[in-house]
Motif scaffolding. Structure first.
Motif, PDB file in Angstrom:
ATOM      1  N   PRO A 155     -22.603 122.152 -84.054  1.00 12.44           N
ATOM      2  CA  PRO A 155     -23.851 121.686 -84.682  1.00 12.44           C
ATOM      3  C   PRO A 155     -23.857 121.936 -86.189  1.00 12.44           C
ATOM      4  O   PRO A 155     -23.276 122.899 -86.676  1.00 12.44           O
ATOM      5  CB  PRO A 155     -24.927 122.520 -83.976  1.00 12.44           C
ATOM      6  CG  PRO A 155     -24.309 122.922 -82.689  1.00 12.44           C
ATOM      7  CD  PRO A 155     -22.852 123.109 -82.964  1.00 12.44           C
ATOM      8  N   ASP A 172     -30.065 120.435 -85.776  1.00 14.37           N
ATOM      9  CA  ASP A 172     -29.153 119.488 -85.157  1.00 14.37           C
ATOM     10  C   ASP A 172     -29.404 119.468 -83.646  1.00 14.37           C
ATOM     11  O   ASP A 172     -29.050 120.398 -82.925  1.00 14.37           O
ATOM     12  CB  ASP A 172     -27.705 119.901 -85.452  1.00 14.37           C
ATOM     13  CG  ASP A 172     -26.703 118.833 -85.018  1.00 14.37           C
ATOM     14  OD1 ASP A 172     -27.080 117.951 -84.225  1.00 14.37           O
ATOM     15  OD2 ASP A 172     -25.552 118.881 -85.482  1.00 14.37           O
ATOM     16  N   LYS A 173     -30.003 118.413 -83.156  1.00 16.46           N
ATOM     17  CA  LYS A 173     -30.349 118.301 -81.743  1.00 16.46           C
ATOM     18  C   LYS A 173     -29.430 117.348 -80.989  1.00 16.46           C
ATOM     19  O   LYS A 173     -29.759 116.894 -79.894  1.00 16.46           O
ATOM     20  CB  LYS A 173     -31.803 117.844 -81.599  1.00 16.46           C
ATOM     21  CG  LYS A 173     -32.816 118.798 -82.205  1.00 16.46           C
ATOM     22  CD  LYS A 173     -34.222 118.297 -81.999  1.00 16.46           C
ATOM     23  CE  LYS A 173     -35.243 119.266 -82.594  1.00 16.46           C
ATOM     24  NZ  LYS A 173     -36.641 118.786 -82.417  1.00 16.46           N
ATOM     25  N   SER A 174     -28.293 117.035 -81.563  1.00 12.26           N
ATOM     26  CA  SER A 174     -27.370 116.092 -80.927  1.00 12.26           C
ATOM     27  C   SER A 174     -26.870 116.630 -79.593  1.00 12.26           C
ATOM     28  O   SER A 174     -26.545 117.805 -79.453  1.00 12.26           O
ATOM     29  CB  SER A 174     -26.173 115.833 -81.856  1.00 12.26           C
ATOM     30  OG  SER A 174     -25.198 115.050 -81.204  1.00 12.26           O
ATOM     31  N   SER A 175     -26.802 115.767 -78.604  1.00  9.51           N
ATOM     32  CA  SER A 175     -26.299 116.141 -77.285  1.00  9.51           C
ATOM     33  C   SER A 175     -24.798 115.903 -77.162  1.00  9.51           C
ATOM     34  O   SER A 175     -24.221 116.101 -76.087  1.00  9.51           O
ATOM     35  CB  SER A 175     -27.027 115.337 -76.204  1.00  9.51           C
ATOM     36  OG  SER A 175     -26.822 113.945 -76.393  1.00  9.51           O
ATOM     37  N   LYS A 176     -24.170 115.477 -78.245  1.00 10.28           N
ATOM     38  CA  LYS A 176     -22.739 115.175 -78.223  1.00 10.28           C
ATOM     39  C   LYS A 176     -21.890 116.311 -78.780  1.00 10.28           C
ATOM     40  O   LYS A 176     -20.677 116.170 -78.909  1.00 10.28           O
ATOM     41  CB  LYS A 176     -22.468 113.890 -79.016  1.00 10.28           C
ATOM     42  CG  LYS A 176     -23.170 112.665 -78.450  1.00 10.28           C
ATOM     43  CD  LYS A 176     -22.852 111.429 -79.264  1.00 10.28           C
ATOM     44  CE  LYS A 176     -23.562 110.198 -78.694  1.00 10.28           C
ATOM     45  NZ  LYS A 176     -23.247 108.985 -79.484  1.00 10.28           N
ATOM     46  N   ARG A 177     -22.519 117.428 -79.142  1.00 10.97           N
ATOM     47  CA  ARG A 177     -21.760 118.561 -79.664  1.00 10.97           C
ATOM     48  C   ARG A 177     -20.985 119.225 -78.537  1.00 10.97           C
ATOM     49  O   ARG A 177     -21.491 119.351 -77.412  1.00 10.97           O
ATOM     50  CB  ARG A 177     -22.698 119.570 -80.322  1.00 10.97           C
ATOM     51  CG  ARG A 177     -23.479 119.014 -81.508  1.00 10.97           C
ATOM     52  CD  ARG A 177     -22.560 118.579 -82.627  1.00 10.97           C
ATOM     53  NE  ARG A 177     -23.302 118.085 -83.783  1.00 10.97           N
ATOM     54  CZ  ARG A 177     -22.732 117.585 -84.871  1.00 10.97           C
ATOM     55  NH1 ARG A 177     -21.418 117.507 -84.938  1.00 10.97           N
ATOM     56  NH2 ARG A 177     -23.469 117.174 -85.872  1.00 10.97           N
ATOM     57  N   THR A 178     -19.761 119.633 -78.827  1.00 11.08           N
ATOM     58  CA  THR A 178     -18.889 120.178 -77.783  1.00 11.08           C
ATOM     59  C   THR A 178     -18.634 121.668 -77.908  1.00 11.08           C
ATOM     60  O   THR A 178     -18.049 122.274 -77.010  1.00 11.08           O
ATOM     61  CB  THR A 178     -17.535 119.450 -77.801  1.00 11.08           C
ATOM     62  OG1 THR A 178     -16.939 119.596 -79.101  1.00 11.08           O
ATOM     63  CG2 THR A 178     -17.714 117.976 -77.499  1.00 11.08           C
TER      64      THR A 178
END
Length: 237
Positions: A155, A172-178
């Motif tokens: 993030p 950062d609210k992205s659901s694609k972070r690994t």
């Protein structure tokens, strides 16, 4: 707490220093209370790329600031103090008034050095294009496209001051972070009041963001004897 015998001091939270018995080597404060921060930047692949027992993954190397004319150290004053904004929005001073100011090591000091060639070595042998799964040997990928192919997709929280001086926090609210691993992830070792004995193994490494605090991570001071060095005062003369 929950341990039989003399080791049970009944402390279910942080206990007073020297409350526990020393270990087999006679050292106090090596376990219990809090786990300890170390300077090592965390990387999950560090064990596979390092063969030294005392490996250390880089840092941001600084040097004392020297006045180019007088040749004397430059001290921080209340007027010249500089602050860094952490990802959580808090401010931290680079140096306090009265301390020698620090500046990053420049290219003139790293010229022809084999141990490092730049001041920021947190990504040494890691995070570059050759370390990523996208790297194609024989090609040269760089520019904007390379920025989206980083090794650690962590993030990116951004904190900045608006026109009125108020902190604008962008989460950062992205659901694609690994992963949560980034350059601000520091290693901490040892066992605290919250841990089990497994974490007392010096080979075990955990990580936590360096700008965050918790009640079971801090700094410990190991010592071989509680109290003064001598049992009686030395005679004068």
């Amino acid at each position: 707490m929950g341990v039989a015998g003399n080791l049970n001091d009944g402390a279910d939270v942080t206990a007073p220093v020297d409350h526990y018995w020393p270990n087999d080597n006679g050292l106090y404060n090596m376990a219990g209370n809090v786990a300890e921060w170390v300077l090592d930047v965390y990387r999950p692949i560090v064990d596979s790329e390092m063969n030294d027992f005392n490996y250390y993954r880089g840092n941001v190397y600084m040097k004392n600031e020297i006045d180019s004319i007088a040749g004397t150290p430059v001290f921080t004053t209340p007027e010249t103090i500089k602050y860094d904004t952490l990802p959580d929005g808090s401010l931290i001073a680079r140096s306090l008034p009265g301390q020698i100011s620090k500046v990053p090591i420049g290219e003139e000091e790293t010229y022809l050095r084999y141990n490092f060639d730049k001041s920021d070595n947190r990504n040494y042998n890691d995070g570059d294009m050759k370390s990523t799964r996208y790297y194609d040997f024989g090609s040269s990928e760089d520019g904007e496209e390379a920025a989206f192919k980083k090794m650690y997709n962590s993030p990116e929280h951004k904190v900045a001051a608006d026109s009125l001086g108020e902190m604008d926090r962008s989460w950062d609210k992205s659901s694609k972070r690994t992963t949560l691993v980034n350059d601000e992830s520091r290693v901490y070792k040892g066992g605290s009041w919250r841990d089990r004995a497994y974490w007392l193994d010096p080979a075990q490494r955990r990580y936590y963001p360096q700008y965050m605090a918790t009640d079971d991570i801090g700094f410990r001071c190991a010592m071989s004897k509680a109290g003064p060095k001598a049992s009686k005062k030395k005679p004068r003369g």
